[in-house]
Every structure is written in C-alpha cells, then in structure tokens.
Design a protein around this motif. Structure first.
Motif, PDB file in Angstrom:
ATOM      1  N   GLU A   1      -7.619  -1.119   2.066  1.00  0.00           N
ATOM      2  CA  GLU A   1      -6.260  -1.585   1.391  1.00  0.00           C
ATOM      3  C   GLU A   1      -5.670  -2.554   2.834  1.00  0.00           C
ATOM      4  O   GLU A   1      -5.285  -3.545   2.543  1.00  0.00           O
ATOM      5  CB  GLU A   1      -5.458  -0.385   1.067  1.00  0.00           C
ATOM      6  CG  GLU A   1      -6.085   0.054  -0.368  1.00  0.00           C
ATOM      7  CD  GLU A   1      -5.442  -0.470  -1.461  1.00  0.00           C
ATOM      8  OE1 GLU A   1      -5.151  -1.668  -1.543  1.00  0.00           O
ATOM      9  OE2 GLU A   1      -5.374   0.236  -2.553  1.00  0.00           O
TER      10      GLU A   1
ATOM     11  N   GLY B   1      -5.781  -6.621   2.957  1.00  0.00           N
ATOM     12  CA  GLY B   1      -4.364  -7.334   2.821  1.00  0.00           C
ATOM     13  C   GLY B   1      -3.777  -6.703   1.503  1.00  0.00           C
ATOM     14  O   GLY B   1      -2.512  -6.859   1.129  1.00  0.00           O
ATOM     15  N   THR B   2      -4.425  -6.085   0.823  1.00  0.00           N
ATOM     16  CA  THR B   2      -3.876  -5.625  -0.308  1.00  0.00           C
ATOM     17  C   THR B   2      -2.931  -4.349  -0.174  1.00  0.00           C
ATOM     18  O   THR B   2      -1.800  -4.465  -0.932  1.00  0.00           O
ATOM     19  CB  THR B   2      -4.915  -4.866  -1.456  1.00  0.00           C
ATOM     20  OG1 THR B   2      -5.713  -4.139  -0.619  1.00  0.00           O
ATOM     21  CG2 THR B   2      -5.889  -5.916  -1.906  1.00  0.00           C
TER      22      THR B   2
ATOM     23  N   SER C   1      -0.660  -4.731   2.064  1.00  0.00           N
ATOM     24  CA  SER C   1       0.747  -5.424   2.446  1.00  0.00           C
ATOM     25  C   SER C   1       1.380  -6.000   0.941  1.00  0.00           C
ATOM     26  O   SER C   1       2.460  -6.035   0.771  1.00  0.00           O
ATOM     27  CB  SER C   1       0.197  -6.720   3.177  1.00  0.00           C
ATOM     28  OG  SER C   1      -0.234  -6.464   4.668  1.00  0.00           O
ATOM     29  N   ARG C   2       0.086  -6.258  -0.007  1.00  0.00           N
ATOM     30  CA  ARG C   2       0.762  -6.667  -1.236  1.00  0.00           C
ATOM     31  C   ARG C   2       1.405  -5.483  -2.084  1.00  0.00           C
ATOM     32  O   ARG C   2       2.333  -5.855  -2.687  1.00  0.00           O
ATOM     33  CB  ARG C   2      -0.372  -7.132  -1.875  1.00  0.00           C
ATOM     34  CG  ARG C   2      -0.043  -8.019  -3.330  1.00  0.00           C
ATOM     35  CD  ARG C   2      -1.067  -9.111  -3.445  1.00  0.00           C
ATOM     36  NE  ARG C   2      -0.421 -10.346  -3.718  1.00  0.00           N
ATOM     37  CZ  ARG C   2      -0.888 -11.423  -4.015  1.00  0.00           C
ATOM     38  NH1 ARG C   2      -2.386 -11.689  -3.725  1.00  0.00           N
ATOM     39  NH2 ARG C   2      -0.035 -12.316  -4.195  1.00  0.00           N
ATOM     40  N   LEU C   3       0.826  -4.305  -1.842  1.00  0.00           N
ATOM     41  CA  LEU C   3       1.488  -3.113  -2.414  1.00  0.00           C
ATOM     42  C   LEU C   3       3.049  -3.067  -1.732  1.00  0.00           C
ATOM     43  O   LEU C   3       3.953  -2.777  -2.571  1.00  0.00           O
ATOM     44  CB  LEU C   3       0.631  -2.111  -2.065  1.00  0.00           C
ATOM     45  CG  LEU C   3      -0.742  -1.932  -2.935  1.00  0.00           C
ATOM     46  CD1 LEU C   3      -1.651  -0.785  -2.689  1.00  0.00           C
ATOM     47  CD2 LEU C   3      -0.559  -2.276  -4.268  1.00  0.00           C
ATOM     48  N   ARG C   4       2.942  -3.225  -0.228  1.00  0.00           N
ATOM     49  CA  ARG C   4       4.129  -2.863   0.229  1.00  0.00           C
ATOM     50  C   ARG C   4       5.263  -4.057  -0.248  1.00  0.00           C
ATOM     51  O   ARG C   4       6.296  -3.661  -0.061  1.00  0.00           O
ATOM     52  CB  ARG C   4       3.976  -2.911   1.734  1.00  0.00           C
ATOM     53  CG  ARG C   4       3.288  -1.558   2.018  1.00  0.00           C
ATOM     54  CD  ARG C   4       3.004  -1.576   3.455  1.00  0.00           C
ATOM     55  NE  ARG C   4       4.370  -1.801   4.241  1.00  0.00           N
ATOM     56  CZ  ARG C   4       4.464  -2.139   5.400  1.00  0.00           C
ATOM     57  NH1 ARG C   4       3.334  -2.655   5.922  1.00  0.00           N
ATOM     58  NH2 ARG C   4       5.666  -2.121   5.680  1.00  0.00           N
ATOM     59  N   VAL C   5       4.829  -5.116  -0.515  1.00  0.00           N
ATOM     60  CA  VAL C   5       5.933  -6.057  -1.078  1.00  0.00           C
ATOM     61  C   VAL C   5       6.228  -5.932  -2.390  1.00  0.00           C
ATOM     62  O   VAL C   5       7.343  -6.608  -2.875  1.00  0.00           O
ATOM     63  CB  VAL C   5       5.423  -7.299  -0.584  1.00  0.00           C
ATOM     64  CG1 VAL C   5       5.147  -7.773   0.942  1.00  0.00           C
ATOM     65  CG2 VAL C   5       4.366  -8.302  -1.372  1.00  0.00           C
ATOM     66  N   ALA C   6       5.486  -5.246  -3.113  1.00  0.00           N
ATOM     67  CA  ALA C   6       5.791  -5.027  -4.728  1.00  0.00           C
ATOM     68  C   ALA C   6       7.169  -4.050  -4.578  1.00  0.00           C
ATOM     69  O   ALA C   6       7.354  -3.326  -3.540  1.00  0.00           O
ATOM     70  CB  ALA C   6       4.756  -4.258  -5.167  1.00  0.00           C
TER      71      ALA C   6
END
Lengths: 281, 437
Positions: free
Chosen positions: B268, B272-273, B275-280
């Motif tokens: 993860e 980069g996913t 990071s995507r989870l963290r900006v969710a």
C-alpha cells in the motif's frame, strides 16, 4: 475554496516549500508550473493532508485544515503516481474509494457509474485494473478523485506518461469539471498544459512562487517582446517588438524577404526570464 | 463498526483471495499440512501393533503362572507384570491398553474345566476402547483354549491315543464286556470334544471375541469367565494424531495471514494507495483498524474453517467450544499485533517479506510449529516460552485435547492478548512515524 497562508516545509536543510501564499476560487483552475523538484507535489501533499506544513496555515472549503478528516471529504486527489488496486476491477476500485468518502447504496452506485462514464471506462469496468493500458489507468486515477463529487480537485501532473490523444481527452474532461463549478489545483511542468487549462498560474521554483497571475498577464509582464525572425537573401534578421505585426509589414515593405516567423512570448520564456533557466532543465 | 472500516477490511480480504500464491499459503497449505502430518503421525502410532497389557497373577498357582507365560509369549501382547493397584493406575493414565487379573482360584478352576468350572479373569480397560477390549477378550479366550489343550496333551496326540485305544478295544478280549461298552461310548465322545475345542480355539483366534466358541457342539461354552471392568482413562494425550497436526497446521495458516497482511501494508505504501487512503476522509486509526480487522477476520475464519474440517473428517473434537473460540480470538489478536510490527520492519515489499518470514519461521521453529513440542528436548521446550506460536498452539490444544480448565487457559490467553497489544502498539507507532511528513 482553498487558502494557503505563508506555508513552508523543509526536509532537513532542504527548503521544499518557502512561504507560499495564495487563494483558489470556486470554478477556477489554478496551475502550479515549475520544473521537477520545484515543490509542486510537496504543496499538493500538504493541501491533501499527507504532509504537515512546518509553518503557515491551509484552509479547505471554508476553514478547516486538511488534517481534519471531515474537511478532506470535499477534496479529490489524483496523485502523480497511479494509486489503484491492480487486482480489483475499475468498479471495485471506485466503489471502495466511494465508500471511504462516505457514499453508500444507490448514491454510491450512481456515482460510480457516472465516474466510469465520465472517463469513458464503462466498457472495461469489470476488468481488473492490471489489464488496463497506461492511459486507462490515468483516467481511472482521475475517476477515483471525482467519484464522491468533491468541490476541490488536486490533480498532480495527471497527464504524465499519457499519449497525445489521451492527453487531449483528459484536457476536455478537466475543462468539463471546471464548467461544473469544480475548483482544480493542477500541477504540471508542461507550459502548454498550463496555458491551455489554467485561469491563473503560479510559477514555482525552489519552493517559492516567482510569479502568480493569469497566463496573459504573466506573459505580458515577464515574457518580454515577441521576436520576428526574417530570412533574407543576405541572411537572417531577428527583431524584438511589442507589435510584431507592424514589424512584419515593415520588413515586407523593405523587400527581399524569403520567410517570416513570429515567436510570441510564452510561459517557457516567462520562466526563463524569471530564473535564467529553461523549464525543463 | 463503521462502514469505512468494513470497506477497508473487505478490500484487503478480497485482495488476499485474488492473490493466488498468498491464498494458497494462507488457506490450502495449512490444510495439506494438517492432513499430511496427521497421517504421518498416525502411521507411527499404528505401527505399534502389539497391545501393551499388564498381567496381575493373584492366584500364584502353577496354572496361573503358565497362563501368564502364555500371554507373555503371545505375539499380540507386550506384557508387564505388577500389582492390581499399579495396573489400574497404568490403564487410567493410558500407559497400557488393559490389565488382566488372574483371580484367586484360577489354577484350581483350570484343573476342573471339563467339569464346567470356569477360571475367572478380570480385564480392566477404558470403555472408549471398544475395539481393543473385544480383541483382548477374543485373544484371552484363544489362549485359554490353548492352555486347556496343552493340559490335555495336545489335540492330535490325544486323538491318536483315543483312536488307538478304540481299535484296541475292538480286538481286546481281556477287558470285561461292561467296561468295553462304557469305553465304546466314552472314547468317540472324547474325540469329538477334543475336535470341537480345537475348532473353537481356531475361531477365537480370528474373531473379535463375540463369536468365540460358537462352532460345532461347543455352542456357547466358554473355557474362562472374563469379567470386563471399566477403567476410565484420564485424557492426558491427544485422541488421535490429527489433534496434534491441526493446531500446528492452523498456525501455518495464521503465519501466512500475518505475512500477507504485513506485506500488504508495505505494498500500500509503495504503490501509493496508502497515500490515497490517507487523503480519504478517514482517520489513521481507521486505516490501521481496517487492516487489523481484515487480518483478524481472516485468521479467525481460517482457523475456524480448518477446525471444522478437522472435526467433520479427522476426529478433531474440541473439549470446549468456548475455550476454543476464546483461544482463536486471542491467537488472532496476537498475530494481528505481530503483523503490524512486521509491516514496519522494512520499506520495501521484499525486505518486509524476507524479514517477516525470518521472524515468523523463528517463532514457528521455537514454538512447535515445525516439530511438536512433545518431541523437543527439555531445553528447547523451555526456550519455546518466548515464542507466541507456542502459546497459540497451547491455547488451541488446551481447548481441543489437553482438556484445560478455564484457569489453566488463562495463562496462554493472557500471553497472546499481551503480545497482540504490545506488538500492535509498536507497529502502529512505527507506522505513524513512517507516515509522518
């Protein structure tokens, strides 16, 4: 919509972002133009809440900072590096991220279908992402950012590695999002993209804004004069002028002209004039 | 539980199932392990064909000593001799299959067997061992027939003597007529008796005991009186080899889960996913909670399914479902914590996978995941206390066949929960530190 005030970020002794201040308005495409390592991604990361600024404040959608999860609900991010689950299908990726954004039930299904349609991936929605082409993955990356219909979009170099045809399609989609009232923060090191898409551009280098204005104003202020190049039988003549049309007419009247070329100032020239370096150095 | 948390966990489980290699290591390999090693241990058990019994000679006569020697020489038995109390204790502890007591008066009754006096033998055996009990009954009947035949001088020899006597009687004129008449009736009957005894003896040697003596004119006649005594065995060992192999195999599934989810954290991060989870619009706690929930759910489900397979097809019947349930939860908690810890051991998938498996294999080696602890030397058994695998196996075995009381279960449960909390805390802090901008 988005407000940055004196934002700074350092990595040890390296200053990544230095005292950035700007405001992005609703329905605006705001571009960050600068070479690699200028601080564009660091700035986007701070706006998205991935990095904490060392100084200054960031306010999203009317006040809260990006460290607050509820404030991030109104933000969609398409990171430069593709961030997708390759073993999941397009629909599964969008459904998953939609759920994280708080969508459920019919609304979720409708938004997923809309996002797939928007990026023209409906026909491949049941295929696993690992079978997609690079351009398709880029489009899905954008779809994930918009699936929950956020008012603010952060697009970090969204056309990297995309062929010209797909890039044009992507531009159309971004302009369509703007027409729907979205605020788009767009980073790029391609001046053509900034010129075509952005209402305002912040030229950034070594973490600092060198200039911030509309494309036309930047060119007018920092681009210098147009250059008229004339090929004559006795050689080449280059003339700088703020009125290239008049210069062309004058050269034509003088006679002996084999060809004429006018180079209008552009953002590349703006960057060169501001930094003494080319944008892609 | 929040929908976001369930979405995160569901995504991770879906990804695990779509990774064929990971799914094999996590779900299929443990089952193969359970069955394979269960069969190996079973073969080892079955190869000991001789039944260990204890013979207690309370009669101390020549006949009882002879009968005890006969059993001692029998191929089907390994015989020890001791007193009744020790014999009963040995059966209760499961050290021998049964005890056989040649009761007082055995020798005298053996001498009057033709007068229908039956020597009494008492057999003590665990009532759960029905097959062994029937076999022992049959074998004792067989050897009692042999003993009787031995006393009669053997079947063939006796029959030759009877026939010779009968022939001689027909030509003998010196014997008084009344005596010849009586012997003319007695001798053929005696021969028939000898033949029937032999047939009954042969039959008892092959039967499971229930059909002994049902041949010819012998009918239901039994040369001995066998009294079966129930000696309930203390369950200190596994019911069968699968009771050992299933907890061990399940551990490998748990380790597979742990490694897969630990590595998935790094994937993860590198893909980069994360990071995507963290900006969710979710907190860091939810992200970690989702991963933990996926690992926890997979671990518990995997263990429960494998135990169900063991129960339905391999006789792995838990002594306490409640204890087993708590044990699985405790084990899952421990390995969720360890998963979090493993995920911060490196920055790349390769480094986390390599270091992670090195740590997990070390735990498995020490903790009895490779070789059952009962086969380990004492020093290694002491060393195994540092491995969470040991406590996980102990918790499962305690609920399945060790028949631990709740207070006995508390120690492994406490260790597992503590390990889980400690490792999770370290892992979560490391995750936060690595994610900090």
């Amino acid at each position: 919509m988005l407000n940055l005030s004196h934002v700074g970020k350092r990595y040890g002794s390296l200053v990544a972002v230095d005292d950035l201040t700007f405001e992005a308005n609703p329905g605006e495409i705001f571009g960050f133009l600068g070479p690699n390592g200028a601080g564009k991604t660091t700035t986007i990361s701070m706006i998205a809440g991935l990095l904490r600024p060392d100084s200054g404040t960031i306010q999203l959608n009317g006040g809260a900072g990006p460290d607050q999860p509820h404030a991030r609900r109104g933000v969609g991010v398409a990171p430069q590096a593709l961030a997708l689950y390759e073993e999941l299908t397009g629909t599964e990726n969008l459904t998953f991220f939609g759920k994280l954004a708080g969508l459920h039930g019919t609304v979720l299904r409708e938004r997923v279908a809309w996002a797939l349609d928007f990026v023209t991936l409906s026909d491949r929605q049941k295929d696993r992402v690992k079978t997609y082409s690079g351009g398709m993955k880029r489009r899905l990356n954008l779809a994930v950012a918009i699936v929950h219909d956020p008012p603010l979009l952060l697009l970090d170099e969204p056309t990297v590695g995309v062929d010209p045809q797909s890039r044009n399609a992507m531009f159309e989609k971004i302009l369509e999002l703007k027409s729907r009232g979205k605020t788009v923060i767009y980073t790029t090191h391609y001046m053509e993209e900034a010129e075509r898409l952005c209402d305002r551009v912040g030229i950034i280098d070594r973490g600092k804004f060198l200039a911030l204005d509309s494309v036309d104003n930047l060119i007018e202020e920092y681009g210098g004069k147009s250059v008229v190049t004339a090929q004559r039988r006795d050689g080449e003549v280059r003339i700088e002028s703020s009125d290239p049309l008049q210069e062309c007419i004058k050269l034509q009247q003088e006679g002996g002209i084999l060809s004429l070329r006018v180079d209008r100032p552009d953002l590349e020239r703006v960057f060169l004039n501001l930094t003494g370096r080319a944008l892609r150095d | 539980m929040s929908k976001e948390l369930l979405a995160l966990a569901g995504k991770d489980i879906r990804l695990l199932l779509r990774d064929k290699g990971g799914a094999f290591v996590t779900f299929v390999f443990p089952l193969i392990y359970c069955v394979f090693f269960g069969l190996i241990f079973a073969v080892r058990t079955d190869s000991t064909r001789e039944m260990q019994i204890i013979v207690v000679d309370e009669d101390r006569s020549e006949a009882s000593a002879g009968f005890a020697d006969l059993l001692d020489a029998a191929a089907e038995f390994t015989v020890k001799r001791t007193q009744r109390a020790a014999a009963v204790d040995a059966v209760r502890r499961g050290k021998v299959v049964a005890y056989v007591v040649l009761t007082d008066g055995f020798g005298e009754a053996m001498g009057h067997v033709l007068l229908n006096e039956q020597p009494r033998i008492e057999v003590g055996v665990d009532p759960a061992r029905t097959a062994e009990a029937a076999m022992i009954q049959g074998l004792l009947t067989k050897y009692s027939f042999e003993s009787i035949m031995g006393d009669l001088g053997g079947g063939d020899g006796l029959r030759r003597q009877i026939r010779a006597a009968t022939e001689k009687l027909q030509t003998d004129t010196d014997t008084p007529p009344m005596v010849r008449l009586a012997l003319g009736v007695f001798l053929p009957e005696l021969e028939r008796f000898v033949t029937d005894v032999e047939k009954a003896s042969e039959n008892s040697a092959t039967a499971d005991g229930s059909s002994a003596g049902q041949v010819g004119t012998m009918g239901a006649w039994q040369p001995i009186d066998i009294a079966m005594v129930d000696v309930f065995r203390k369950r200190t060992g596994p019911k069968n080899s699968f009771n050992i192999s299933f907890p061990q195999g399940i551990i490998w599934g748990v380790l597979g889960c742990c490694a897969s989810f630990g590595t998935s954290m790094v994937i993860e991060r590198t893909s980069g996913t994360l990071s995507r989870l963290r900006v969710a619009p979710i907190g860091r706690t939810t992200i970690l909670g989702g991963k933990a929930l996926a690992c926890f759910g997979s671990t518990v489900s995997l263990s429960a399914v494998l135990f169900l397979v063991g129960w339905l097809f391999f006789g792995v019947v838990p002594k306490s479902i409640a204890h087993l349930a708590v044990s699985l939860v405790a084990m899952a908690t421990a390995f969720v914590g360890i998963m979090m810890f493993l995920s911060i051991l490196g920055k790349t998938e390769r480094s986390v996978s390599g270091l992670g498996w090195a740590v997990l294999l070390g735990m498995a080696m020490l903790g009895g995941g490779m070789v059952p602890q009962m086969f380990m030397p004492a020093w290694m058994q002491s060393l195994s206390h540092v491995s969470p695998v040991r406590w996980a196996i102990l918790a499962m075995e305690g609920a399945v066949w060790r028949d631990f009381s709740t207070s006995e279960m508390l120690l492994p449960w406490a260790v597992l929960f503590s390990v889980g909390v400690a490792f999770f805390t370290v892992g979560a802090k490391g995750f936060s530190w690595q994610s900090k901008g």
